[in-house]
Design a protein around this motif. Structure first.
Motif, PDB file in Angstrom:
ATOM      1  N   CYS A 114      52.072  10.849  79.239  1.00  0.00           N
ATOM      2  CA  CYS A 114      51.411  10.660  77.941  1.00  0.00           C
ATOM      3  C   CYS A 114      50.559   9.396  77.986  1.00  0.00           C
ATOM      4  O   CYS A 114      50.792   8.501  78.811  1.00  0.00           O
ATOM      5  CB  CYS A 114      52.438  10.568  76.825  1.00  0.00           C
TER       6      CYS A 114
ATOM      7  N   GLY B 233      47.025  11.712  74.263  1.00  0.00           N
ATOM      8  CA  GLY B 233      47.085  12.983  74.951  1.00  0.00           C
ATOM      9  C   GLY B 233      48.084  13.004  76.084  1.00  0.00           C
ATOM     10  O   GLY B 233      48.930  12.106  76.208  1.00  0.00           O
ATOM     11  N   TRP B 234      47.943  14.055  76.883  1.00  0.00           N
ATOM     12  CA  TRP B 234      48.836  14.271  78.017  1.00  0.00           C
ATOM     13  C   TRP B 234      48.033  14.657  79.251  1.00  0.00           C
ATOM     14  O   TRP B 234      47.093  15.455  79.171  1.00  0.00           O
ATOM     15  CB  TRP B 234      49.827  15.402  77.706  1.00  0.00           C
TER      16      TRP B 234
ATOM     17  N   ALA C  15      45.954  18.002  77.453  1.00  0.00           N
ATOM     18  CA  ALA C  15      45.649  18.102  76.025  1.00  0.00           C
ATOM     19  C   ALA C  15      45.249  16.753  75.493  1.00  0.00           C
ATOM     20  O   ALA C  15      45.768  15.719  75.925  1.00  0.00           O
ATOM     21  CB  ALA C  15      46.856  18.641  75.252  1.00  0.00           C
ATOM     22  N   LEU C  16      44.346  16.784  74.530  1.00  0.00           N
ATOM     23  CA  LEU C  16      43.836  15.560  73.906  1.00  0.00           C
ATOM     24  C   LEU C  16      43.819  15.744  72.406  1.00  0.00           C
ATOM     25  O   LEU C  16      43.450  16.821  71.911  1.00  0.00           O
ATOM     26  CB  LEU C  16      42.427  15.282  74.417  1.00  0.00           C
ATOM     27  N   LEU C  17      44.196  14.701  71.699  1.00  0.00           N
ATOM     28  CA  LEU C  17      44.131  14.681  70.240  1.00  0.00           C
ATOM     29  C   LEU C  17      43.382  13.425  69.836  1.00  0.00           C
ATOM     30  O   LEU C  17      43.816  12.308  70.127  1.00  0.00           O
ATOM     31  CB  LEU C  17      45.553  14.663  69.652  1.00  0.00           C
TER      32      LEU C  17
ATOM     33  N   ILE D 254      49.430  20.217  71.059  1.00  0.00           N
ATOM     34  CA  ILE D 254      49.592  18.766  70.958  1.00  0.00           C
ATOM     35  C   ILE D 254      49.637  18.363  69.496  1.00  0.00           C
ATOM     36  O   ILE D 254      48.946  18.949  68.654  1.00  0.00           O
ATOM     37  CB  ILE D 254      48.457  18.031  71.698  1.00  0.00           C
TER      38      ILE D 254
ATOM     39  N   SER E  77      43.853  16.453  82.992  1.00  0.00           N
ATOM     40  CA  SER E  77      44.072  16.392  81.551  1.00  0.00           C
ATOM     41  C   SER E  77      44.624  17.733  81.068  1.00  0.00           C
ATOM     42  O   SER E  77      44.129  18.785  81.437  1.00  0.00           O
ATOM     43  CB  SER E  77      42.768  16.077  80.835  1.00  0.00           C
TER      44      SER E  77
ATOM     45  N   TYR F 218      42.110  21.318  74.928  1.00  0.00           N
ATOM     46  CA  TYR F 218      43.126  21.755  75.883  1.00  0.00           C
ATOM     47  C   TYR F 218      42.480  22.201  77.192  1.00  0.00           C
ATOM     48  O   TYR F 218      41.373  22.728  77.214  1.00  0.00           O
ATOM     49  CB  TYR F 218      43.927  22.935  75.319  1.00  0.00           C
TER      50      TYR F 218
ATOM     51  N   THR G 246      41.406  18.598  68.674  1.00  0.00           N
ATOM     52  CA  THR G 246      42.211  18.834  69.866  1.00  0.00           C
ATOM     53  C   THR G 246      41.374  19.500  70.960  1.00  0.00           C
ATOM     54  O   THR G 246      40.450  20.265  70.669  1.00  0.00           O
ATOM     55  CB  THR G 246      43.423  19.725  69.560  1.00  0.00           C
TER      56      THR G 246
ATOM     57  N   LEU H 295      54.031  17.198  72.828  1.00  0.00           N
ATOM     58  CA  LEU H 295      53.434  18.365  73.463  1.00  0.00           C
ATOM     59  C   LEU H 295      54.450  19.501  73.448  1.00  0.00           C
ATOM     60  O   LEU H 295      55.481  19.415  74.117  1.00  0.00           O
ATOM     61  CB  LEU H 295      53.006  18.052  74.901  1.00  0.00           C
TER      62      LEU H 295
END
Length: 114
Positions: free
Chosen positions: A93, A33-34, A47-49, A67, A45, A57, A55, A78
């Motif tokens: 990241c 993620g980012w 975004a997460l995958l 993402i 945070s 956000y 996902t 991203l």
């Protein structure tokens, strides 16, 4: 180690695409993620995958950021559209390597002018 790129200066309403790649494949990663750190704010945070493809956000970026990533290649991206001045931040990241720990990129600056 992760290498992030794609940051820069863009006008409000514009787009940028951040990319992040590991120097070697991180086997068994359970997510990526980012995060970002805006001036005077704590890191948050964005975004997460997950490894399963789910996902998540931050509310502030839903509908504007997307993402994507490839577990096999240990890359995470991203796509940021409709950028706003409040998106100005250093973006980091990461890849969650489970037992191997968390791998972080060095950060890339995104500046959105009004």
């Amino acid at each position: 180690q992760l290498q992030a790129s794609g940051g820069g200066l863009v006008q409000a309403g514009g787009s940028l695409r951040l990319t992040c790649a590991a120097s070697e494949t991180i086997v068994g990663a359970r997510g990526m993620g980012w995060y970002r750190q805006r001036p005077g704010k704590q890191r948050e945070s964005v975004a997460l995958l997950t490894s399963g493809g789910e996902t998540t956000y931050a509310d502030s970026v839903k509908g504007r950021f997307t993402i994507s990533g490839d577990n096999a290649k240990s890359t995470v991206n991203l796509q940021m559209n409709s950028l706003k001045p409040e998106d100005t931040a250093i973006y980091y990241c990461y890849i969650d390597g489970a037992r191997r720990g968390i791998y972080w990129g060095q950060g890339t600056q995104v500046t959105v002018s009004s």
